[in-house]
Scaffold this motif. Sequence first.
Motif, PDB file in Angstrom:
ATOM      1  N   GLY A 164      -6.205   2.741   8.404  1.00 54.15           N
ATOM      2  CA  GLY A 164      -7.226   3.220   7.479  1.00 54.15           C
ATOM      3  C   GLY A 164      -8.169   2.126   7.012  1.00 54.15           C
ATOM      4  N   PHE A 165      -9.039   2.510   6.097  1.00 57.43           N
ATOM      5  CA  PHE A 165     -10.030   1.588   5.548  1.00 57.43           C
ATOM      6  C   PHE A 165      -9.391   0.328   4.981  1.00 57.43           C
ATOM      7  CE2 PHE A 165     -12.122   0.483   1.403  1.00 57.43           C
ATOM      8  CZ  PHE A 165     -13.192  -0.235   1.925  1.00 57.43           C
ATOM      9  N   GLU A 166      -8.335   0.514   4.189  1.00 59.35           N
ATOM     10  CA  GLU A 166      -7.750  -0.648   3.531  1.00 59.35           C
ATOM     11  C   GLU A 166      -6.941  -1.520   4.487  1.00 59.35           C
ATOM     12  OE1 GLU A 166      -7.531   0.629  -1.115  1.00 59.35           O
ATOM     13  OE2 GLU A 166      -6.188   1.678   0.268  1.00 59.35           O
ATOM     14  N   ARG A 167      -6.440  -0.948   5.578  1.00 66.11           N
ATOM     15  CA  ARG A 167      -5.792  -1.799   6.586  1.00 66.11           C
ATOM     16  C   ARG A 167      -6.827  -2.725   7.226  1.00 66.11           C
ATOM     17  NH1 ARG A 167      -1.251  -2.595  10.025  1.00 66.11           N
ATOM     18  NH2 ARG A 167      -1.746  -4.621  10.951  1.00 66.11           N
ATOM     19  N   GLU A 168      -7.973  -2.142   7.616  1.00 62.70           N
ATOM     20  CA  GLU A 168      -9.021  -2.959   8.225  1.00 62.70           C
ATOM     21  C   GLU A 168      -9.549  -3.991   7.230  1.00 62.70           C
ATOM     22  OE1 GLU A 168     -13.227  -2.438  10.702  1.00 62.70           O
ATOM     23  OE2 GLU A 168     -12.095  -0.661  10.067  1.00 62.70           O
ATOM     24  N   LEU A 169      -9.736  -3.558   5.993  1.00 61.71           N
ATOM     25  CA  LEU A 169     -10.225  -4.465   4.954  1.00 61.71           C
ATOM     26  C   LEU A 169      -9.231  -5.585   4.692  1.00 61.71           C
ATOM     27  CD1 LEU A 169     -12.128  -5.239   2.583  1.00 61.71           C
ATOM     28  CD2 LEU A 169     -10.818  -3.622   1.179  1.00 61.71           C
ATOM     29  N   GLY A 170      -7.970  -5.245   4.512  1.00 61.72           N
ATOM     30  CA  GLY A 170      -6.964  -6.253   4.210  1.00 61.72           C
ATOM     31  C   GLY A 170      -6.828  -7.284   5.308  1.00 61.72           C
ATOM     32  N   THR A 187       0.841  -1.195   0.000  1.00 57.55           N
ATOM     33  CA  THR A 187       0.000   0.000   0.000  1.00 57.55           C
ATOM     34  C   THR A 187       0.872   1.240   0.000  1.00 57.55           C
ATOM     35  OG1 THR A 187      -1.967   0.983   1.028  1.00 57.55           O
ATOM     36  CG2 THR A 187      -0.201   0.275   2.523  1.00 57.55           C
ATOM     37  N   GLU A 188       0.254   2.391  -0.256  1.00 61.47           N
ATOM     38  CA  GLU A 188       1.014   3.639  -0.319  1.00 61.47           C
ATOM     39  C   GLU A 188       1.227   4.248   1.060  1.00 61.47           C
ATOM     40  OE1 GLU A 188       0.841   7.895  -2.761  1.00 61.47           O
ATOM     41  OE2 GLU A 188      -0.967   6.693  -2.509  1.00 61.47           O
ATOM     42  N   GLY A 189       0.215   4.154   1.914  1.00 65.10           N
ATOM     43  CA  GLY A 189       0.327   4.732   3.252  1.00 65.10           C
ATOM     44  C   GLY A 189       0.251   6.244   3.276  1.00 65.10           C
ATOM     45  N   ALA A 190      -0.375   6.839   2.252  1.00 68.37           N
ATOM     46  CA  ALA A 190      -0.389   8.308   2.164  1.00 68.37           C
ATOM     47  C   ALA A 190      -1.687   8.837   1.571  1.00 68.37           C
ATOM     48  CB  ALA A 190       0.793   8.788   1.312  1.00 68.37           C
ATOM     49  N   TYR A 191      -2.775   8.076   1.698  1.00 67.65           N
ATOM     50  CA  TYR A 191      -4.027   8.499   1.069  1.00 67.65           C
ATOM     51  C   TYR A 191      -5.209   8.237   1.988  1.00 67.65           C
ATOM     52  CZ  TYR A 191      -6.761   9.850  -3.021  1.00 67.65           C
ATOM     53  OH  TYR A 191      -7.571  10.508  -3.905  1.00 67.65           O
ATOM     54  N   PRO A 192      -5.276   8.989   3.105  1.00 65.91           N
ATOM     55  CA  PRO A 192      -6.413   8.809   4.021  1.00 65.91           C
ATOM     56  C   PRO A 192      -7.720   9.225   3.360  1.00 65.91           C
ATOM     57  CG  PRO A 192      -5.156  10.788   4.584  1.00 65.91           C
ATOM     58  CD  PRO A 192      -4.374  10.060   3.525  1.00 65.91           C
ATOM     59  N   PRO A 193      -8.838   8.548   3.701  1.00 63.43           N
ATOM     60  CA  PRO A 193      -8.974   7.505   4.723  1.00 63.43           C
ATOM     61  C   PRO A 193      -8.696   6.089   4.213  1.00 63.43           C
ATOM     62  CG  PRO A 193     -11.129   8.049   3.854  1.00 63.43           C
ATOM     63  CD  PRO A 193     -10.161   8.966   3.149  1.00 63.43           C
ATOM     64  N   TYR A 194      -8.309   5.966   2.946  1.00 59.69           N
ATOM     65  CA  TYR A 194      -8.053   4.632   2.398  1.00 59.69           C
ATOM     66  C   TYR A 194      -6.864   3.971   3.087  1.00 59.69           C
ATOM     67  CZ  TYR A 194     -11.331   5.651  -1.377  1.00 59.69           C
ATOM     68  OH  TYR A 194     -12.451   5.954  -2.103  1.00 59.69           O
ATOM     69  N   ASN A 195      -5.744   4.680   3.131  1.00 62.39           N
ATOM     70  CA  ASN A 195      -4.549   4.147   3.780  1.00 62.39           C
ATOM     71  C   ASN A 195      -3.672   5.305   4.240  1.00 62.39           C
ATOM     72  OD1 ASN A 195      -2.363   4.595   1.499  1.00 62.39           O
ATOM     73  ND2 ASN A 195      -4.144   3.664   0.478  1.00 62.39           N
ATOM     74  N   PHE A 196      -3.059   5.142   5.404  1.00 64.55           N
ATOM     75  CA  PHE A 196      -2.157   6.158   5.943  1.00 64.55           C
ATOM     76  C   PHE A 196      -1.312   5.519   7.036  1.00 64.55           C
ATOM     77  CE2 PHE A 196      -6.192   6.385   8.212  1.00 64.55           C
ATOM     78  CZ  PHE A 196      -5.833   6.447   9.547  1.00 64.55           C
ATOM     79  N   ILE A 197      -0.305   6.245   7.474  1.00 61.91           N
ATOM     80  CA  ILE A 197       0.550   5.786   8.567  1.00 61.91           C
ATOM     81  C   ILE A 197       0.116   6.509   9.832  1.00 61.91           C
ATOM     82  CG2 ILE A 197       2.902   5.543   9.413  1.00 61.91           C
ATOM     83  CD1 ILE A 197       2.259   3.930   6.863  1.00 61.91           C
ATOM     84  N   ILE A 240      -1.556  -5.421  -4.393  1.00 54.81           N
ATOM     85  CA  ILE A 240      -1.698  -3.971  -4.213  1.00 54.81           C
ATOM     86  C   ILE A 240      -3.057  -3.712  -3.593  1.00 54.81           C
ATOM     87  CG2 ILE A 240      -1.939  -1.728  -5.356  1.00 54.81           C
ATOM     88  CD1 ILE A 240      -0.052  -2.737  -7.531  1.00 54.81           C
ATOM     89  N   ILE A 241      -3.052  -3.046  -2.437  1.00 56.39           N
ATOM     90  CA  ILE A 241      -4.296  -2.611  -1.807  1.00 56.39           C
ATOM     91  C   ILE A 241      -4.083  -1.147  -1.438  1.00 56.39           C
ATOM     92  CG2 ILE A 241      -3.515  -3.742   0.330  1.00 56.39           C
ATOM     93  CD1 ILE A 241      -6.539  -3.952   1.099  1.00 56.39           C
ATOM     94  N   ALA A 242      -4.329  -0.285  -2.416  1.00 56.13           N
ATOM     95  CA  ALA A 242      -3.892   1.108  -2.293  1.00 56.13           C
ATOM     96  C   ALA A 242      -4.834   2.065  -3.005  1.00 56.13           C
ATOM     97  CB  ALA A 242      -2.468   1.258  -2.837  1.00 56.13           C
ATOM     98  N   GLY A 243      -6.135   1.824  -2.895  1.00 56.97           N
ATOM     99  CA  GLY A 243      -7.067   2.732  -3.552  1.00 56.97           C
ATOM    100  C   GLY A 243      -6.905   2.770  -5.050  1.00 56.97           C
ATOM    101  N   MET A 244      -6.545   1.647  -5.644  1.00 56.84           N
ATOM    102  CA  MET A 244      -6.261   1.616  -7.081  1.00 56.84           C
ATOM    103  C   MET A 244      -7.529   1.300  -7.877  1.00 56.84           C
ATOM    104  SD  MET A 244      -3.366  -0.465  -9.231  1.00 56.84           S
ATOM    105  CE  MET A 244      -2.085   0.719  -8.783  1.00 56.84           C
ATOM    106  N   VAL A 274     -12.618   0.328  -7.021  1.00 55.52           N
ATOM    107  CA  VAL A 274     -11.282  -0.052  -6.557  1.00 55.52           C
ATOM    108  C   VAL A 274     -11.218  -1.554  -6.320  1.00 55.52           C
ATOM    109  CG1 VAL A 274      -9.638   0.208  -4.653  1.00 55.52           C
ATOM    110  CG2 VAL A 274     -10.884   2.197  -5.508  1.00 55.52           C
ATOM    111  N   GLY A 275     -10.131  -2.166  -6.751  1.00 56.03           N
ATOM    112  CA  GLY A 275      -9.922  -3.594  -6.523  1.00 56.03           C
ATOM    113  C   GLY A 275      -8.508  -3.870  -6.070  1.00 56.03           C
ATOM    114  N   LEU A 276      -8.250  -5.109  -5.686  1.00 57.29           N
ATOM    115  CA  LEU A 276      -6.903  -5.550  -5.355  1.00 57.29           C
ATOM    116  C   LEU A 276      -6.149  -5.850  -6.640  1.00 57.29           C
ATOM    117  CD1 LEU A 276      -7.734  -8.141  -2.539  1.00 57.29           C
ATOM    118  CD2 LEU A 276      -7.090  -5.747  -2.227  1.00 57.29           C
TER     119      LEU A 276
END
Length: 237
Positions: free
Chosen positions: A45-51, A27-37, A84-88, A196-198
Amino acid sequence: MKKLLLTTAALALSTGFAMADTVRLGTEGAYPPYNFINDKGEVDGFERELGDELCKRAALTCEWVTNDWDSIIPNLVSGNYDVIIAGMSITDERDEVIDFTQNYTLPDPSAYLAASAGVDVKTGVIAAQTGTIQASFVAESGATLVEYATPEETVAAVRNGEADAVLADRAFLAPIADDDAALELLEQMELIGGGVGLGLRESDTELKATLDGAIKSMKDDGTLNAMIDKWDIGLTF
Protein backbone atom coordinates in the motif's frame (compact mmCIF):
# COMPACT_ATOMS: atom_id res chain seq x y z
CA MET A 1 -7.15 10.59 7.95
CA LYS A 2 -8.61 8.08 10.48
CA LYS A 3 -7.88 7.69 13.95
CA LEU A 4 -8.00 8.73 17.55
CA LEU A 5 -6.57 6.25 20.04
CA LEU A 6 -5.67 6.78 23.66
CA THR A 7 -5.11 4.38 26.51
CA THR A 8 -3.64 4.72 29.96
CA ALA A 9 -1.27 1.85 29.16
CA ALA A 10 0.39 4.12 26.65
CA LEU A 11 1.62 6.30 29.48
CA ALA A 12 3.81 3.54 30.84
CA LEU A 13 7.22 2.73 29.38
CA SER A 14 9.50 4.89 27.28
CA THR A 15 11.97 2.66 25.47
CA GLY A 16 14.78 4.50 23.74
CA PHE A 17 15.97 3.82 20.21
CA ALA A 18 19.61 3.63 19.16
CA MET A 19 20.18 5.01 15.67
CA ALA A 20 22.44 2.05 14.82
CA ASP A 21 19.57 -0.41 15.33
CA THR A 22 17.09 -1.69 12.79
CA VAL A 23 14.05 0.58 12.73
CA ARG A 24 10.85 -1.41 13.15
CA LEU A 25 7.88 0.14 11.33
CA GLY A 26 4.53 -0.75 12.89
CA THR A 27 1.37 -0.74 10.77
CA GLU A 28 -2.12 -2.22 10.93
CA GLY A 29 -2.15 -3.95 7.55
CA ALA A 30 -5.93 -3.60 7.26
CA TYR A 31 -6.70 -0.15 5.86
CA PRO A 32 -6.29 0.00 2.08
CA PRO A 33 -5.02 1.93 0.23
CA TYR A 34 -2.91 3.19 3.14
CA ASN A 35 -1.79 -0.25 4.30
CA PHE A 36 -2.89 -3.83 3.69
CA ILE A 37 -1.57 -7.37 3.38
CA ASN A 38 -1.16 -8.51 -0.23
CA ASP A 39 -1.54 -12.00 -1.71
CA LYS A 40 2.06 -12.79 -0.79
CA GLY A 41 1.37 -12.07 2.86
CA GLU A 42 3.43 -8.88 2.77
CA VAL A 43 2.63 -5.35 3.93
CA ASP A 44 1.61 -3.31 0.89
CA GLY A 45 0.00 0.00 0.00
CA PHE A 46 0.78 3.69 0.10
CA GLU A 47 2.48 3.55 3.47
CA ARG A 48 4.62 0.55 2.53
CA GLU A 49 5.98 2.45 -0.47
CA LEU A 50 6.36 5.60 1.62
CA GLY A 51 8.08 3.86 4.51
CA ASP A 52 10.56 2.09 2.27
CA GLU A 53 11.44 5.37 0.56
CA LEU A 54 11.84 7.22 3.86
CA CYS A 55 14.19 4.52 5.16
CA LYS A 56 16.20 4.68 1.94
CA ARG A 57 16.57 8.46 2.10
CA ALA A 58 17.43 8.38 5.80
CA ALA A 59 19.94 5.53 5.30
CA LEU A 60 18.09 3.40 7.85
CA THR A 61 17.71 -0.37 7.93
CA CYS A 62 13.99 -1.01 8.42
CA GLU A 63 11.66 -3.96 8.93
CA TRP A 64 7.86 -4.12 8.98
CA VAL A 65 5.69 -5.24 11.89
CA THR A 66 1.90 -5.56 11.94
CA ASN A 67 -0.19 -4.80 15.01
CA ASP A 68 -3.89 -4.51 15.75
CA TRP A 69 -5.13 -0.93 15.79
CA ASP A 70 -6.51 -0.93 19.32
CA SER A 71 -3.06 -1.59 20.84
CA ILE A 72 -0.87 0.19 18.30
CA ILE A 73 0.08 3.12 20.57
CA PRO A 74 0.70 1.07 23.76
CA ASN A 75 2.91 -1.36 21.85
CA LEU A 76 4.94 1.52 20.39
CA VAL A 77 5.49 2.95 23.86
CA SER A 78 6.44 -0.47 25.28
CA GLY A 79 9.05 -0.98 22.55
CA ASN A 80 7.51 -3.59 20.24
CA TYR A 81 8.43 -1.33 17.30
CA ASP A 82 9.88 2.13 16.79
CA VAL A 83 7.53 3.96 14.43
CA ILE A 84 3.79 3.91 13.76
CA ILE A 85 3.02 4.29 10.07
CA ALA A 86 -0.64 3.37 9.96
CA GLY A 87 -2.79 6.21 8.69
CA MET A 88 -2.71 7.83 12.12
CA SER A 89 -4.05 11.37 12.21
CA ILE A 90 -2.13 13.89 14.27
CA THR A 91 -4.29 14.99 17.22
CA ASP A 92 -3.63 16.88 20.44
CA GLU A 93 -4.84 13.89 22.49
CA ARG A 94 -2.36 11.50 20.88
CA ASP A 95 0.42 14.05 21.08
CA GLU A 96 0.13 13.91 24.87
CA VAL A 97 1.24 10.27 24.75
CA ILE A 98 3.56 10.00 21.73
CA ASP A 99 5.35 12.35 19.36
CA PHE A 100 4.68 12.93 15.66
CA THR A 101 6.72 13.87 12.65
CA GLN A 102 5.43 16.49 10.26
CA ASN A 103 2.42 15.30 8.30
CA TYR A 104 2.88 13.23 5.17
CA THR A 105 -0.72 13.62 4.03
CA LEU A 106 -3.18 16.46 4.29
CA PRO A 107 -6.44 15.78 6.15
CA ASP A 108 -8.42 13.24 4.12
CA PRO A 109 -12.13 14.00 3.87
CA SER A 110 -14.20 11.47 5.80
CA ALA A 111 -17.16 10.09 3.89
CA TYR A 112 -20.33 8.16 4.65
CA LEU A 113 -21.04 4.84 2.95
CA ALA A 114 -24.65 3.71 3.10
CA ALA A 115 -27.13 1.33 1.51
CA SER A 116 -29.41 4.24 0.63
CA ALA A 117 -28.96 7.90 -0.23
CA GLY A 118 -31.82 8.75 2.13
CA VAL A 119 -29.91 8.06 5.34
CA ASP A 120 -30.01 10.86 7.91
CA VAL A 121 -26.47 10.84 9.28
CA LYS A 122 -27.40 13.31 12.02
CA THR A 123 -29.90 11.00 13.70
CA GLY A 124 -29.13 7.55 12.28
CA VAL A 125 -26.98 4.67 13.48
CA ILE A 126 -23.43 5.27 12.24
CA ALA A 127 -20.63 2.71 12.34
CA ALA A 128 -16.98 3.64 12.87
CA GLN A 129 -13.80 1.83 13.80
CA THR A 130 -13.02 1.92 17.52
CA GLY A 131 -10.48 4.54 18.54
CA THR A 132 -10.70 6.62 15.37
CA ILE A 133 -11.28 10.31 14.84
CA GLN A 134 -14.46 9.30 12.99
CA ALA A 135 -15.77 7.50 16.07
CA SER A 136 -15.16 10.58 18.19
CA PHE A 137 -16.87 12.76 15.60
CA VAL A 138 -20.00 10.58 15.49
CA ALA A 139 -20.14 10.38 19.30
CA GLU A 140 -20.28 14.17 19.46
CA SER A 141 -22.66 14.62 16.54
CA GLY A 142 -25.89 13.40 18.07
CA ALA A 143 -26.09 10.29 15.90
CA THR A 144 -25.98 6.80 17.45
CA LEU A 145 -22.44 5.42 17.30
CA VAL A 146 -21.70 1.72 16.92
CA GLU A 147 -18.01 0.81 17.05
CA TYR A 148 -16.17 -2.14 15.54
CA ALA A 149 -12.60 -3.38 15.89
CA THR A 150 -11.72 -3.41 12.17
CA PRO A 151 -12.62 -1.32 9.12
CA GLU A 152 -14.09 -4.37 7.39
CA GLU A 153 -16.54 -4.90 10.25
CA THR A 154 -17.84 -1.33 9.93
CA VAL A 155 -18.72 -1.92 6.27
CA ALA A 156 -20.25 -5.31 7.09
CA ALA A 157 -22.48 -3.59 9.66
CA VAL A 158 -24.02 -1.48 6.88
CA ARG A 159 -24.42 -4.49 4.59
CA ASN A 160 -26.25 -6.54 7.23
CA GLY A 161 -28.41 -3.69 8.52
CA GLU A 162 -26.75 -3.16 11.91
CA ALA A 163 -25.86 0.42 10.91
CA ASP A 164 -27.35 2.97 8.53
CA ALA A 165 -23.96 4.17 7.34
CA VAL A 166 -20.25 3.97 8.10
CA LEU A 167 -18.01 7.02 8.50
CA ALA A 168 -14.37 6.52 7.43
CA ASP A 169 -11.72 8.04 5.20
CA ARG A 170 -13.04 8.58 1.72
CA ALA A 171 -9.91 6.96 0.26
CA PHE A 172 -10.87 3.74 2.06
CA LEU A 173 -14.59 3.80 1.24
CA ALA A 174 -14.55 4.92 -2.41
CA PRO A 175 -13.18 1.65 -3.86
CA ILE A 176 -15.72 -0.31 -1.82
CA ALA A 177 -18.56 1.78 -3.25
CA ASP A 178 -17.19 1.28 -6.76
CA ASP A 179 -17.16 -2.52 -6.32
CA ASP A 180 -20.53 -2.93 -4.58
CA ALA A 181 -23.63 -1.63 -6.36
CA ALA A 182 -25.67 -2.07 -3.17
CA LEU A 183 -23.63 0.60 -1.38
CA GLU A 184 -23.11 4.26 -2.19
CA LEU A 185 -21.11 7.20 -0.96
CA LEU A 186 -23.23 10.04 0.36
CA GLU A 187 -22.53 13.56 -0.83
CA GLN A 188 -21.92 14.83 2.68
CA MET A 189 -18.29 14.68 3.85
CA GLU A 190 -16.55 15.71 7.06
CA LEU A 191 -13.09 17.27 7.48
CA ILE A 192 -11.61 15.82 10.65
CA GLY A 193 -8.05 15.76 12.00
CA GLY A 194 -4.82 17.45 11.03
CA GLY A 195 -3.28 15.11 8.51
CA VAL A 196 -1.33 11.90 8.99
CA GLY A 197 2.15 11.64 10.47
CA LEU A 198 4.58 9.05 11.79
CA GLY A 199 4.17 8.27 15.47
CA LEU A 200 7.25 7.86 17.67
CA ARG A 201 8.14 7.60 21.32
CA GLU A 202 8.71 11.05 22.80
CA SER A 203 12.26 10.07 23.77
CA ASP A 204 13.30 9.26 20.18
CA THR A 205 14.13 12.82 19.17
CA GLU A 206 17.03 11.88 16.89
CA LEU A 207 14.95 9.39 14.93
CA LYS A 208 12.14 11.94 14.63
CA ALA A 209 14.52 14.55 13.22
CA THR A 210 15.93 12.05 10.74
CA LEU A 211 12.49 11.03 9.49
CA ASP A 212 11.29 14.64 9.38
CA GLY A 213 14.18 15.42 7.08
CA ALA A 214 13.29 12.52 4.80
CA ILE A 215 9.63 13.56 4.63
CA LYS A 216 10.61 17.13 3.82
CA SER A 217 12.90 15.99 1.02
CA MET A 218 10.03 13.98 -0.51
CA LYS A 219 7.76 17.01 -0.32
CA ASP A 220 10.42 19.25 -1.85
CA ASP A 221 11.16 17.07 -4.88
CA GLY A 222 7.55 16.07 -5.60
CA THR A 223 8.00 12.36 -4.81
CA LEU A 224 5.44 12.44 -2.01
CA ASN A 225 2.79 14.09 -4.18
CA ALA A 226 3.40 11.47 -6.88
CA MET A 227 2.78 8.68 -4.33
CA ILE A 228 -0.36 10.38 -3.04
CA ASP A 229 -1.69 10.56 -6.61
CA LYS A 230 -0.67 6.98 -7.39
CA TRP A 231 -2.56 5.56 -4.42
CA ASP A 232 -5.46 8.05 -4.65
CA ILE A 233 -4.97 9.16 -1.05
CA GLY A 234 -6.40 12.67 -1.35
CA LEU A 235 -5.14 16.21 -1.76
CA THR A 236 -1.49 16.81 -2.58
CA PHE A 237 0.88 19.30 -0.94
